[in-house]
Design a protein around this motif. Structure first.
Motif, PDB file in Angstrom:
ATOM      1  N   ASN A   2       0.834  -1.202   0.000  1.00 19.49           N
ATOM      2  CA  ASN A   2       0.000   0.000   0.000  1.00 19.49           C
ATOM      3  C   ASN A   2       0.873   1.259   0.000  1.00 19.49           C
ATOM      4  O   ASN A   2       2.104   1.186   0.066  1.00 19.49           O
ATOM      5  N   LEU A   3       0.241   2.408  -0.063  1.00 16.88           N
ATOM      6  CA  LEU A   3       0.969   3.677  -0.159  1.00 16.88           C
ATOM      7  C   LEU A   3       1.869   3.914   1.046  1.00 16.88           C
ATOM      8  O   LEU A   3       3.013   4.359   0.900  1.00 16.88           O
ATOM      9  N   GLN A   4       1.386   3.598   2.248  1.00 17.10           N
ATOM     10  CA  GLN A   4       2.194   3.797   3.447  1.00 17.10           C
ATOM     11  C   GLN A   4       3.426   2.889   3.433  1.00 17.10           C
ATOM     12  O   GLN A   4       4.530   3.321   3.756  1.00 17.10           O
ATOM     13  N   GLU A   5       3.266   1.644   3.040  1.00 17.84           N
ATOM     14  CA  GLU A   5       4.401   0.716   2.954  1.00 17.84           C
ATOM     15  C   GLU A   5       5.391   1.174   1.883  1.00 17.84           C
ATOM     16  O   GLU A   5       6.595   1.085   2.064  1.00 17.84           O
ATOM     17  N   THR A   6       4.864   1.675   0.772  1.00 18.70           N
ATOM     18  CA  THR A   6       5.726   2.178  -0.296  1.00 18.70           C
ATOM     19  C   THR A   6       6.527   3.378   0.191  1.00 18.70           C
ATOM     20  O   THR A   6       7.727   3.490  -0.079  1.00 18.70           O
ATOM     21  N   SER A   7       5.874   4.273   0.926  1.00 19.33           N
ATOM     22  CA  SER A   7       6.554   5.448   1.475  1.00 19.33           C
ATOM     23  C   SER A   7       7.683   5.030   2.415  1.00 19.33           C
ATOM     24  O   SER A   7       8.789   5.572   2.352  1.00 19.33           O
ATOM     25  N   ARG A   8       7.413   4.062   3.290  1.00 23.99           N
ATOM     26  CA  ARG A   8       8.448   3.572   4.213  1.00 23.99           C
ATOM     27  C   ARG A   8       9.610   2.943   3.450  1.00 23.99           C
ATOM     28  O   ARG A   8      10.766   3.146   3.798  1.00 23.99           O
ATOM     29  N   TRP A   9       9.289   2.172   2.424  1.00 20.81           N
ATOM     30  CA  TRP A   9      10.332   1.525   1.622  1.00 20.81           C
ATOM     31  C   TRP A   9      11.194   2.578   0.932  1.00 20.81           C
ATOM     32  O   TRP A   9      12.418   2.480   0.929  1.00 20.81           O
ATOM     33  N   CYS A  10      10.557   3.596   0.360  1.00 16.01           N
ATOM     34  CA  CYS A  10      11.311   4.666  -0.315  1.00 16.01           C
ATOM     35  C   CYS A  10      12.214   5.393   0.668  1.00 16.01           C
ATOM     36  O   CYS A  10      13.392   5.640   0.377  1.00 16.01           O
ATOM     37  N   ASP A  11      11.678   5.729   1.834  1.00 15.67           N
ATOM     38  CA  ASP A  11      12.470   6.429   2.848  1.00 15.67           C
ATOM     39  C   ASP A  11      13.680   5.595   3.240  1.00 15.67           C
ATOM     40  O   ASP A  11      14.808   6.089   3.292  1.00 15.67           O
ATOM     41  N   ARG A  12      13.469   4.328   3.520  1.00 13.64           N
ATOM     42  CA  ARG A  12      14.568   3.436   3.926  1.00 13.64           C
ATOM     43  C   ARG A  12      15.593   3.291   2.802  1.00 13.64           C
ATOM     44  O   ARG A  12      16.802   3.320   3.032  1.00 13.64           O
ATOM     45  N   THR A  63       7.153  12.545   1.899  1.00 15.99           N
ATOM     46  CA  THR A  63       7.065  12.868   3.311  1.00 15.99           C
ATOM     47  C   THR A  63       7.370  11.614   4.112  1.00 15.99           C
ATOM     48  O   THR A  63       6.517  10.743   4.248  1.00 15.99           O
ATOM     49  N   PRO A  64       8.611  11.494   4.606  1.00 13.62           N
ATOM     50  CA  PRO A  64       8.938  10.302   5.388  1.00 13.62           C
ATOM     51  C   PRO A  64       8.161  10.287   6.701  1.00 13.62           C
ATOM     52  O   PRO A  64       7.866  11.336   7.268  1.00 13.62           O
ATOM     53  N   GLU A  65       7.820   9.103   7.148  1.00  7.90           N
ATOM     54  CA  GLU A  65       7.102   8.955   8.405  1.00  7.90           C
ATOM     55  C   GLU A  65       8.066   8.575   9.510  1.00  7.90           C
ATOM     56  O   GLU A  65       8.978   7.785   9.289  1.00  7.90           O
ATOM     57  N   PRO A  66       7.853   9.134  10.711  1.00  8.68           N
ATOM     58  CA  PRO A  66       8.709   8.747  11.846  1.00  8.68           C
ATOM     59  C   PRO A  66       8.583   7.247  12.120  1.00  8.68           C
ATOM     60  O   PRO A  66       7.507   6.674  11.967  1.00  8.68           O
ATOM     61  N   ARG A  67       9.706   6.659  12.488  1.00 13.42           N
ATOM     62  CA  ARG A  67       9.724   5.236  12.830  1.00 13.42           C
ATOM     63  C   ARG A  67       9.847   5.104  14.341  1.00 13.42           C
ATOM     64  O   ARG A  67      10.296   6.020  15.027  1.00 13.42           O
ATOM     65  N   ALA A  68       9.487   3.939  14.834  1.00 12.54           N
ATOM     66  CA  ALA A  68       9.543   3.684  16.285  1.00 12.54           C
ATOM     67  C   ALA A  68      10.953   3.839  16.841  1.00 12.54           C
ATOM     68  O   ALA A  68      11.137   4.259  17.982  1.00 12.54           O
ATOM     69  N   ASP A  69      11.968   3.524  16.030  1.00  8.61           N
ATOM     70  CA  ASP A  69      13.347   3.584  16.530  1.00  8.61           C
ATOM     71  C   ASP A  69      13.977   4.972  16.419  1.00  8.61           C
ATOM     72  O   ASP A  69      15.121   5.166  16.812  1.00  8.61           O
ATOM     73  N   HIS A  70      13.248   5.956  15.901  1.00  5.34           N
ATOM     74  CA  HIS A  70      13.817   7.295  15.765  1.00  5.34           C
ATOM     75  C   HIS A  70      14.228   7.899  17.104  1.00  5.34           C
ATOM     76  O   HIS A  70      15.218   8.627  17.168  1.00  5.34           O
ATOM     77  N   SER A  71      13.481   7.617  18.166  1.00  6.65           N
ATOM     78  CA  SER A  71      13.835   8.214  19.454  1.00  6.65           C
ATOM     79  C   SER A  71      15.215   7.761  19.921  1.00  6.65           C
ATOM     80  O   SER A  71      15.979   8.545  20.483  1.00  6.65           O
ATOM     81  N   ALA A  72      15.570   6.507  19.659  1.00  5.10           N
ATOM     82  CA  ALA A  72      16.901   6.023  20.027  1.00  5.10           C
ATOM     83  C   ALA A  72      17.979   6.728  19.208  1.00  5.10           C
ATOM     84  O   ALA A  72      19.036   7.095  19.729  1.00  5.10           O
ATOM     85  N   TYR A  73      17.708   6.932  17.920  1.00  2.55           N
ATOM     86  CA  TYR A  73      18.667   7.652  17.075  1.00  2.55           C
ATOM     87  C   TYR A  73      18.836   9.083  17.571  1.00  2.55           C
ATOM     88  O   TYR A  73      19.948   9.597  17.652  1.00  2.55           O
ATOM     89  N   ILE A  74      17.728   9.736  17.888  1.00  6.97           N
ATOM     90  CA  ILE A  74      17.778  11.132  18.328  1.00  6.97           C
ATOM     91  C   ILE A  74      18.606  11.267  19.597  1.00  6.97           C
ATOM     92  O   ILE A  74      19.374  12.228  19.743  1.00  6.97           O
ATOM     93  N   GLN A  75      18.514  10.311  20.499  1.00  7.32           N
ATOM     94  CA  GLN A  75      19.334  10.349  21.721  1.00  7.32           C
ATOM     95  C   GLN A  75      20.822  10.378  21.372  1.00  7.32           C
ATOM     96  O   GLN A  75      21.584  11.142  21.944  1.00  7.32           O
ATOM     97  N   GLY A  76      21.234   9.543  20.414  1.00  7.19           N
ATOM     98  CA  GLY A  76      22.631   9.526  19.983  1.00  7.19           C
ATOM     99  C   GLY A  76      23.038  10.828  19.329  1.00  7.19           C
ATOM    100  O   GLY A  76      24.123  11.362  19.577  1.00  7.19           O
ATOM    101  N   TRP A  77      22.159  11.374  18.481  1.00  4.60           N
ATOM    102  CA  TRP A  77      22.472  12.631  17.811  1.00  4.60           C
ATOM    103  C   TRP A  77      22.606  13.763  18.814  1.00  4.60           C
ATOM    104  O   TRP A  77      23.512  14.593  18.698  1.00  4.60           O
ATOM    105  N   LEU A  78      21.713  13.803  19.802  1.00  4.59           N
ATOM    106  CA  LEU A  78      21.769  14.874  20.799  1.00  4.59           C
ATOM    107  C   LEU A  78      23.083  14.851  21.565  1.00  4.59           C
ATOM    108  O   LEU A  78      23.673  15.900  21.829  1.00  4.59           O
TER     109      LEU A  78
END
Length: 117
Positions: A2-12, A63-78
């Motif tokens: 579907n469109l949401q899965e396609t968007s996630r695949w493109c972002d990745r 428009t990429p969608e936030p992923r569940a693991d983004h918060s862990a990445y953001i901690q490292g970036w901060l």
């Protein structure tokens, strides 16, 4: 898919392409951001990939969608950004070069396709 899965695949896929381009681009063949630790180096590489993906997604009007693991990445970036005030500029410059490299590949492909027609 579907469109949401396609968007996630493109972002990745775009993020992975930025990792590739950053590692293999003409200005950075050895992919070294001079990390002081493995975790810091990983956070820096992911920051470059995320910024590069954001640049390319904007160009492609995705428009990429936030992923569940983004918060862990953001901690490292901060952590990196707090310890190194120039890290964002360095990461953005690497991301821009990677995005430009990938755009250049598209230009070459378009030229070759036009010549073959």
């Amino acid at each position: 898919m579907n469109l949401q899965e396609t968007s996630r695949w493109c972002d990745r896929s775009i993020r992975d392409a930025v990792h590739f381009a950053d590692a293999n681009g003409p200005t950075r063949p050895n992919k070294c951001l001079e990390p002081t630790s493995r975790t810091e180096g990983y956070a820096r590489e992911e920051l470059v990939a995320e910024l590069g993906a954001a640049f390319l997604c904007a160009d492609l009007e995705l428009t990429p969608e936030p992923r569940a693991d983004h918060s862990a990445y953001i901690q490292g970036w901060l952590k990196v950004l707090k310890e190194d005030k120039r890290a964002i500029f360095s990461a953005a410059a690497h991301a821009q070069r990677a995005a430009d490299f990938l755009r250049g590949l598209q230009s070459v492909a378009d030229t070759e396709e036009g010549a073959a027609a």
